[in-house]
Design a protein around this motif. Structure first.
Motif, PDB file in Angstrom:
ATOM      1  N   GLN A   1      34.510  44.491  39.007  1.00 24.42           N
ATOM      2  CA  GLN A   1      35.399  44.467  38.089  1.00 24.42           C
ATOM      3  C   GLN A   1      36.961  44.144  38.777  1.00 24.42           C
ATOM      4  O   GLN A   1      37.799  43.635  38.212  1.00 24.42           O
TER       5      GLN A   1
ATOM      6  N   ARG B   1      30.611  43.000  26.995  1.00 21.15           N
ATOM      7  CA  ARG B   1      31.830  43.593  26.910  1.00 21.15           C
ATOM      8  C   ARG B   1      31.996  44.491  25.647  1.00 21.15           C
ATOM      9  O   ARG B   1      33.148  45.285  25.782  1.00 21.15           O
TER      10      ARG B   1
ATOM     11  N   ASP C   1      33.605  38.934  32.744  1.00 20.91           N
ATOM     12  CA  ASP C   1      32.803  38.756  31.583  1.00 20.91           C
ATOM     13  C   ASP C   1      31.437  38.887  31.745  1.00 20.91           C
ATOM     14  O   ASP C   1      30.864  37.885  32.306  1.00 20.91           O
TER      15      ASP C   1
ATOM     16  N   LYS D   1      35.196  32.551  37.461  1.00 23.30           N
ATOM     17  CA  LYS D   1      36.302  33.040  37.007  1.00 23.30           C
ATOM     18  C   LYS D   1      35.842  34.484  36.317  1.00 23.30           C
ATOM     19  O   LYS D   1      36.112  34.753  35.149  1.00 23.30           O
ATOM     20  N   GLY D   2      34.930  35.117  36.957  1.00 22.62           N
ATOM     21  CA  GLY D   2      34.466  36.532  36.460  1.00 22.62           C
ATOM     22  C   GLY D   2      33.571  36.553  35.372  1.00 22.62           C
ATOM     23  O   GLY D   2      33.121  37.580  35.019  1.00 22.62           O
ATOM     24  N   LYS D   3      32.630  35.268  35.103  1.00 21.89           N
ATOM     25  CA  LYS D   3      31.722  35.299  34.149  1.00 21.89           C
ATOM     26  C   LYS D   3      30.568  35.121  34.897  1.00 21.89           C
ATOM     27  O   LYS D   3      30.132  34.223  35.584  1.00 21.89           O
TER      28      LYS D   3
ATOM     29  N   PHE E   1      37.504  40.678  39.831  1.00 21.05           N
ATOM     30  CA  PHE E   1      37.570  39.527  38.925  1.00 21.05           C
ATOM     31  C   PHE E   1      38.550  40.188  37.607  1.00 21.05           C
ATOM     32  O   PHE E   1      38.040  40.950  36.898  1.00 21.05           O
ATOM     33  N   VAL E   2      39.659  39.559  37.688  1.00 16.83           N
ATOM     34  CA  VAL E   2      40.695  40.093  36.735  1.00 16.83           C
ATOM     35  C   VAL E   2      39.889  39.950  35.355  1.00 16.83           C
ATOM     36  O   VAL E   2      40.017  40.697  34.171  1.00 16.83           O
ATOM     37  N   ASP E   3      39.229  38.780  34.961  1.00 15.10           N
ATOM     38  CA  ASP E   3      38.540  38.411  33.818  1.00 15.10           C
ATOM     39  C   ASP E   3      37.432  38.437  33.878  1.00 15.10           C
ATOM     40  O   ASP E   3      36.479  37.668  33.330  1.00 15.10           O
TER      41      ASP E   3
END
Length: 347
Positions: free
Chosen positions: A121, A202, A128, A87-89, A124-126
């Protein structure tokens, strides 16, 4: 030179120079197990495992995105857990040599970084991230200048003599995040990481500029990258009160990038032990790690860093440090990150 692992400095048997420098999770045949004192070999084509060093027990299942657990490294069977994705983490660790003649390579890394982060980026929308730079030396700056920071004793006019008295224990701890590179060819300024951390999040303004400051670690130090990555994985340095407190997250994918211009012949331990430290930091799941090295893709028999990158983790890529532009190699790395993220099972 500090040693964080006990062990011999014997080099692993290296791979076939014809082996591919890029691998996704294996999709073809399993790599044969080594026999006797010689490493096993396989086709070396994309999607298959390469030669296996004598201290490895890595093998592939033949299914994309899976590997047989490396029992030698204490990796448990994760069962049939359903991947939920990262999830982008993502935690990014850059391990950079401070050896001589690294200036061009550090510059090319800095040039490639903005495009790399922008590409990640976009996937992945989120998004982190945690981003940390460590170097291959436990010292800070130049020992010559630290001992005598006068024009007669320090040959670097821009050396931050005023900072010598304020360096902390973490500044001279192997594996601790770099915050103030110093020495010949270094940034020679405090890079201004917000929040008192030794890594970027971030919350950091001017991300590319700050990373450029951190990644310019200079040329007055060592190149013990195996030792440095092992130290950065230890619980004590990441736990509350540690130098890198909070950097490694259980629910984040880990991407490790090495950049060097020399063979790592002197780091304590050997690739199997370095891999064990990385795997343990990720709860024994090799699929939660992406390995990327800007080094020597031919992987000669003394190249222990190649052994670490290529034989213990299913997602890896080795780029040539002599390339004029590192951005294409980082494009490959972003594909690996996306692939690994889709199969990620948070712990």
């Amino acid at each position: 030179m500090s040693a964080v692992l006990a062990g011999t400095l014997a080099a692993c048997e290296g791979p076939d120079p014809a082996a591919s420098s890029f691998a996704l999770p294996p999709t073809a045949s399993s790599a044969p197990a080594p026999t006797g004192d010689e490493p096993g070999t396989s086709t070396g084509t994309t999607g298959t495992s390469g030669p296996v060093p004598e201290d490895s027990s890595t093998s592939s299942t033949g299914e994309p995105g899976t590997t047989v657990p490396l029992q030698d490294l204490g990796m448990p069977d994760l069962g049939d857990l359903h991947p939920v994705g990262c999830k982008g983490k993502i935690d990014f660790l850059f391990v950079i040599s401070r050896f001589g003649y690294m200036e061009t390579m550090q510059e090319r890394l800095i040039e490639a970084f903005p495009d790399f982060i922008a590409t990640i980026q976009s996937k992945f929308v989120d998004f982190d991230y945690h981003i940390m730079v460590v170097d291959g030396d436990a010292t800070w700056g130049s020992e010559v200048c630290n001992a005598d920071c006068n024009p007669t004793g320090c040959p670097y006019p821009d050396y931050p003599c005023d900072a010598i008295e304020s360096i902390t224990a973490c500044d001279v701890t192997m594996g601790a995040g770099t915050v103030f590179p110093a020495g010949k060819g270094a940034s020679n300024v405090d890079c201004g990481i917000v929040g008192g951390r030794r890594y970027l999040t971030r919350e950091q303004p001017n991300l590319s500029e700050t990373f450029a400051c951190l990644a310019q670690v200079g040329l007055t130090g060592d190149h013990l990258l195996g030792e440095a990555v092992t130290a950065a994985m230890q619980p004590a340095i990441n736990d509350p009160g540690g130098c890198n407190e909070g950097f490694l997250r259980d629910d984040a994918l880990l991407m490790i990038t090495f950049i060097s211009n020399t063979l790592d012949l002197y780091s304590a331990g050997k690739p199997k032990l370095w891999a064990e430290a990385i795997a343990n930091a990720k709860h024994g799941d090799p699929n939660s790690v992406v390995m990327f090295s800007i080094h020597f893709p031919e992987c000669n028999p003394s190249d222990r860093l190649c052994d670490l990158v290529k034989y213990y983790f299913p997602y890896w890529h080795i780029a040539d440090n002599a390339d004029a532009d590192y951005r294409p190699a980082f494009e490959v790395a972003t594909d690996l990150v996306e692939e690994a993220c889709s199969a990620f099972i948070p712990q």
